[in-house]
Design an enzyme around this catalytic site. Structure first.
Site, mmCIF file in Angstrom:
data_model
loop_
_atom_site.group_PDB
_atom_site.id
_atom_site.type_symbol
_atom_site.label_atom_id
_atom_site.label_comp_id
_atom_site.label_asym_id
_atom_site.label_seq_id
_atom_site.Cartn_x
_atom_site.Cartn_y
_atom_site.Cartn_z
ATOM 1 N N ARG A 49 26.419 -10.122 -89.575
ATOM 2 C CA ARG A 49 25.914 -10.101 -88.201
ATOM 3 C C ARG A 49 24.884 -8.991 -88.042
ATOM 4 O O ARG A 49 24.185 -8.918 -87.050
ATOM 5 C CB ARG A 49 27.077 -9.873 -87.227
ATOM 6 C CG ARG A 49 27.995 -11.073 -87.059
ATOM 7 C CD ARG A 49 29.334 -10.695 -86.455
ATOM 8 N NE ARG A 49 30.189 -10.052 -87.434
ATOM 9 C CZ ARG A 49 30.865 -8.934 -87.210
ATOM 10 N NH1 ARG A 49 30.806 -8.347 -86.049
ATOM 11 N NH2 ARG A 49 31.607 -8.399 -88.164
ATOM 12 N N VAL B 100 37.231 -7.016 -84.525
ATOM 13 C CA VAL B 100 35.956 -6.933 -85.245
ATOM 14 C C VAL B 100 34.860 -7.049 -84.194
ATOM 15 O O VAL B 100 35.062 -7.695 -83.182
ATOM 16 C CB VAL B 100 35.792 -8.043 -86.302
ATOM 17 C CG1 VAL B 100 36.740 -7.822 -87.440
ATOM 18 C CG2 VAL B 100 36.015 -9.407 -85.702
ATOM 19 N N CYS B 101 33.733 -6.406 -84.394
ATOM 20 C CA CYS B 101 32.800 -6.266 -83.280
ATOM 21 C C CYS B 101 31.376 -6.061 -83.736
ATOM 22 O O CYS B 101 31.134 -5.770 -84.891
ATOM 23 C CB CYS B 101 33.151 -5.026 -82.468
ATOM 24 S SG CYS B 101 34.718 -5.139 -81.648
ATOM 25 N N THR B 102 30.444 -6.168 -82.793
ATOM 26 C CA THR B 102 29.086 -5.689 -83.013
ATOM 27 C C THR B 102 28.751 -4.699 -81.907
ATOM 28 O O THR B 102 28.914 -5.021 -80.734
ATOM 29 C CB THR B 102 28.069 -6.852 -82.962
ATOM 30 O OG1 THR B 102 28.438 -7.829 -83.939
ATOM 31 C CG2 THR B 102 26.663 -6.349 -83.249
#
Ligand SMILES: *[C@@H]1O[C@H](CO)[C@@H](O)[C@H](O)[C@H]1NC(C)=O
Ligand SMILES: *[C@@H]1O[C@H](CO)[C@@H](O)[C@H](O)[C@H]1NC(C)=O
Ligand SMILES: *[C@@H]1O[C@H](CO)[C@@H](O)[C@H](O)[C@H]1NC(C)=O
Ligand SMILES: *[C@@H]1O[C@H](CO)[C@@H](O)[C@H](O)[C@H]1NC(C)=O
Ligand SMILES: *[C@@H]1O[C@H](CO)[C@@H](O)[C@H](O)[C@H]1NC(C)=O
Ligand SMILES: *[C@@H]1O[C@H](CO)[C@@H](O)[C@H](O)[C@H]1NC(C)=O
Length: 394
Positions: A332, A141-143
């Site tokens: 986020r 999972v990331c931004t």
């Protein structure tokens, strides 16, 4: 008709509780002056290695995988331990391992050969490295953020968050796998004829690419897309012999290795069949060249482009479709937008973006590393991260 009433009441209580939590207790004011990286959120530099594409696939990763063999082994032990805890069955884990061997043998050139080479160099079973590559593809999972400054220069940055659901270490209040991944991070320089073709920031043992730059041409990151329209059906189809789709991060690797323009990369990422849904975040080397491609397995659902004249000078992608609200417990996106809005386009730079990615909960307990890329100079830099308490678990 009592039960639905109780269920509805319970649902109201739950939603209220979630909404209260949604005012994230771990959120903080946008960070400033975090760059150059130092202090408690900076856990160290990432070593650099050259991957020589002129070598046969089996030989490309030898040095790196051999040097990191102890860390790779530890991580794979942890993953297997979790599988065992989850399934309560040694037999099932053993069966899965033998399936992995076979699965690895179905991977196309050069991927099967590269995994074989890593297994040899690390002195581990082939199936273990295959499993590691699949795990990594599923639990990321990331931004990711693309921005353009007022001179038309493009920046592409990301936090790599990994290890969700893979075991919480209560004593350390950290995710076990996230911690074990940090010593495996490497900055890679893929070369042909002794010249850079592309660079990436990666986990050793993993042959796909989730963050990379083809200098002067484009930058690319991939984020997980959790979705019911397909999920991992593609993986089962692959096992059953229907092998039309691409592994998501093998496609990014292939695009970085072989695409020669932003447009070509965009077309391949949008229109190639995949095994599972994904977000591809792509930026070029010219003003306006930046997009988030939302993919199902077989179709492109949306291409969201920068639009400088229309006031869209940045794109933020986490793990949610842009037309939907993020999950209330995992927002986020809004904190990142808030910090970008505060920074303003005229003040955007890699240090300013490092500040955004250092702000909780964009920085969280899953964050392994931060990568910053600037395409026109072919620049990429990556840093290991830590998020000390109080800090959001994801
Ligand atoms: C957990 O904490 C202990 C002691 O504080 C430390 O020795 C150990 O390295 C930590 N483990 C991880 C995976 O960070
Ligand atoms: C790359 O460089 C090395 C040493 O600098 C040289 O021995 C080798 O022949 C070069 N390879 C190619 C493909 O140019
Ligand atoms: C990328 O952009 C820079 C600055 O605009 C330019 O000098 C360079 O030639 C471009 N590179 C390519 C490969 O188009
Ligand atoms: C890139 O293209 C070359 C030449 O066609 C091919 O051998 C190689 O396997 C490709 N790389 C990837 C990762 O698909
Ligand atoms: C950021 O600014 C944009 C454009 O002005 C606005 O649409 C958006 O709501 C703002 N977001 C946040 C979180 O401040
Ligand atoms: C933007 O940068 C200018 C000059 O570098 C500085 O004076 C100004 O305070 C900055 N603005 C913000 C909002 O940080």
């Amino acid at each position: 008709m009592r039960t639905p009433g109780i269920a509805a009441a319970a649902a109201v209580v739950l939603v209220t509780a979630l909404t209260a939590l949604a005012r994230d207790p771990f959120a903080e004011e946008c960070r400033t002056k975090e760059y150059p990286p130092s202090g408690p959120t900076y856990k160290g530099k990432i070593p650099e290695y050259v991957i020589n594409l002129d070598l046969p696939p089996k030989e490309r990763w030898f040095k790196l995988a051999h040097e990191k063999r102890v860390e790779i082994k530890r991580l794979i032990q942890t993953m297997k331990g979790m599988l065992l805890a989850f399934s309560h069955s040694k037999k099932m884990v053993a069966a899965l391992e033998s399936k992995m061997n076979w699965l690895g043998s179905t991977l196309p050139y050069p991927f099967g050969g590269e995994i074989e080479g890593i297994a040899l160099a690390a002195d581990l079973p082939f199936g273990d490295i295959v499993m590691f590559n699949i795990f990594y593809e599923i639990f990321t999972v990331c931004t990711s953020i693309i921005t353009e400054d007022t001179n038309g220069k493009l920046y592409h940055v990301r936090n790599l968050d990994f290890g969700l659901f893979l075991g919480w270490d209560i004593k350390n209040s950290s995710w076990v796998v996230t911690q074990e991944l940090k010593p495996l991070m490497a900055s890679l320089d893929f070369q042909r004829n002794n010249k850079t073709v592309f660079k990436s920031a990666s986990i050793t043992g993993y042959i796909g690419v989730v963050s990379g730059i083809a200098p002067g041409l484009f930058t690319l990151t991939m984020n997980e897309r959790f979705s019911l329209d397909g999920g991992y059906i593609g993986l089962f189809e692959w096992i059953l012999g229907q092998r039309r789709g691409w592994w998501m991060s093998f496609l990014t690797r292939s695009v970085l290795e072989n695409s020669t323009s932003y447009e070509d990369a965009k077309n391949k990422l949008a229109y190639t069949d995949l095994l599972a849904p994904a977000y591809y975040i792509l930026a070029g080397n010219k003003s306006g060249e930046g997009c988030v491609i939302t993919r199902s397995r077989t179709a492109v659902l949306d291409i969201w482009n920068l639009d400088i004249k229309g006031g869209i000078w940045y794109l933020v992608e986490t793990n949610y479709d842009r037309w939907k609200d993020p999950f209330v417990l995992d927002n986020r996106r809004d904190p990142a937008m808030k910090c970008l809005n505060q920074t303003k386009q005229e003040n955007i730079s890699l240090p300013a973006l490092y500040n955004v990615l250092s702000t909780k909960p964009i920085l969280n307990k899953l964050t392994v590393a931060t990568t910053l890329m600037e395409v026109s100079e072919g620049h990429i830099e990556s840093y290991l991260r830590d998020c000390l308490n109080p800090c959001s678990p994801w």
